[in-house]
Design an enzyme around this catalytic site. Structure first.
Site, PDB file in Angstrom:
ATOM      1  N   THR A 108       0.808  -1.227   0.000  1.00 44.35           N
ATOM      2  CA  THR A 108       0.000   0.000   0.000  1.00 44.35           C
ATOM      3  C   THR A 108       0.833   1.266   0.000  1.00 44.35           C
ATOM      4  O   THR A 108       0.312   2.356  -0.251  1.00 44.35           O
ATOM      5  CB  THR A 108      -0.915   0.029   1.240  1.00 44.35           C
ATOM      6  OG1 THR A 108      -0.093   0.136   2.420  1.00 44.35           O
ATOM      7  CG2 THR A 108      -1.764  -1.226   1.325  1.00 44.35           C
ATOM      8  N   ASP A 200      18.082   3.659  -2.626  1.00 41.19           N
ATOM      9  CA  ASP A 200      17.551   3.581  -1.267  1.00 41.19           C
ATOM     10  C   ASP A 200      18.574   4.154  -0.300  1.00 41.19           C
ATOM     11  O   ASP A 200      19.648   3.571  -0.089  1.00 41.19           O
ATOM     12  CB  ASP A 200      17.240   2.125  -0.917  1.00 41.19           C
ATOM     13  CG  ASP A 200      16.526   1.998   0.418  1.00 41.19           C
ATOM     14  OD1 ASP A 200      17.145   2.339   1.452  1.00 41.19           O
ATOM     15  OD2 ASP A 200      15.368   1.553   0.435  1.00 41.19           O
TER      16      ASP A 200
END
Length: 209
Positions: A108, A200
């Site tokens: 999500t 990242d």
């Protein structure tokens, strides 16, 4: 975008470019991040309130200035925020430090809180949230929403990189929170990563995958 501050000092931009290189080692990335956060800290703290105090120098007494009010609180969004924290503490070593642990649900992209620890008397303090990336904005929004429950005097958000989507999301949710960044990159990809970005940040700081 009036509440977005782009820190475009040549040294900031130079170090950020070196950090973007995919072949930069973990130690190089950490060193550059610490140096860059040192530089950004000067801009972020530029408008801190001051008060006059009497100081006795070796030669005479004078009126000097110190930061007014309770000490600044630096809030790190774990874990990548910790890599950003040290440079700020070099500039403001007396700052208190809070931590908020958030991870992004891979399906999500919504933030999930797993840790929250702040200094006392937050209602008398100014808060600077540090996190290298402002991507979807979900973690930043969750952190600011949580911190506002403690009613601090002010909140700023500082990141290395952001994108139009992240800026728009945070400003829509919290228009009173100033954003400080070294770059506003082109866009997010379908996985919520900033393009062209630097990968990242947490993995590159700590040498993980």
């Amino acid at each position: 975008m009036s509440n977005v501050h782009l820190i475009n000092h040549p040294l900031v931009q130079h170090k950020l470019t070196l950090m973007r290189r995919k072949n930069a080692s973990t130690s190089t990335f950490r060193t550059l991040l610490s140096e860059l956060s040192n530089l950004m800290a000067y801009e972020v703290t530029r408008d801190m309130p001051l008060q006059d105090i009497e100081v006795e120098t070796p030669l005479e007494t004078m009126t000097g200035k110190i930061i007014d009010g309770k000490k600044l609180v630096l809030v790190s969004i774990l874990r990548a925020g910790n890599g950003f924290l040290d440079g700020f503490l070099n500039v403001v070593p007396g700052a208190r430090v809070g931590h908020i642990g958030l991870y992004r649900d891979p399906k999500t992209l919504a933030p999930v809180e797993y840790y929250f620890k702040m200094p006392q008397e937050m209602e008398e303090r100014d808060v600077v949230i540090v996190d290298p990336m402002l991507a979807t904005g979900n973690s930043a929004i969750a952190a600011v929403t949580r911190l506002k429950q403690l009613k601090p005097k002010s909140i700023k958000f500082v990141c290395l990189l952001t994108c139009p989507e992240g800026v728009a999301a945070l400003q829509k949710a919290h228009p009173d929170v100033a954003i400080y960044t070294a770059a506003i990159d082109r866009q997010l990809n379908e996985h919520g990563y900033i393009l062209p970005g630097l990968g990242d940040a947490g993995d590159r700081i700590f040498g993980t995958k």
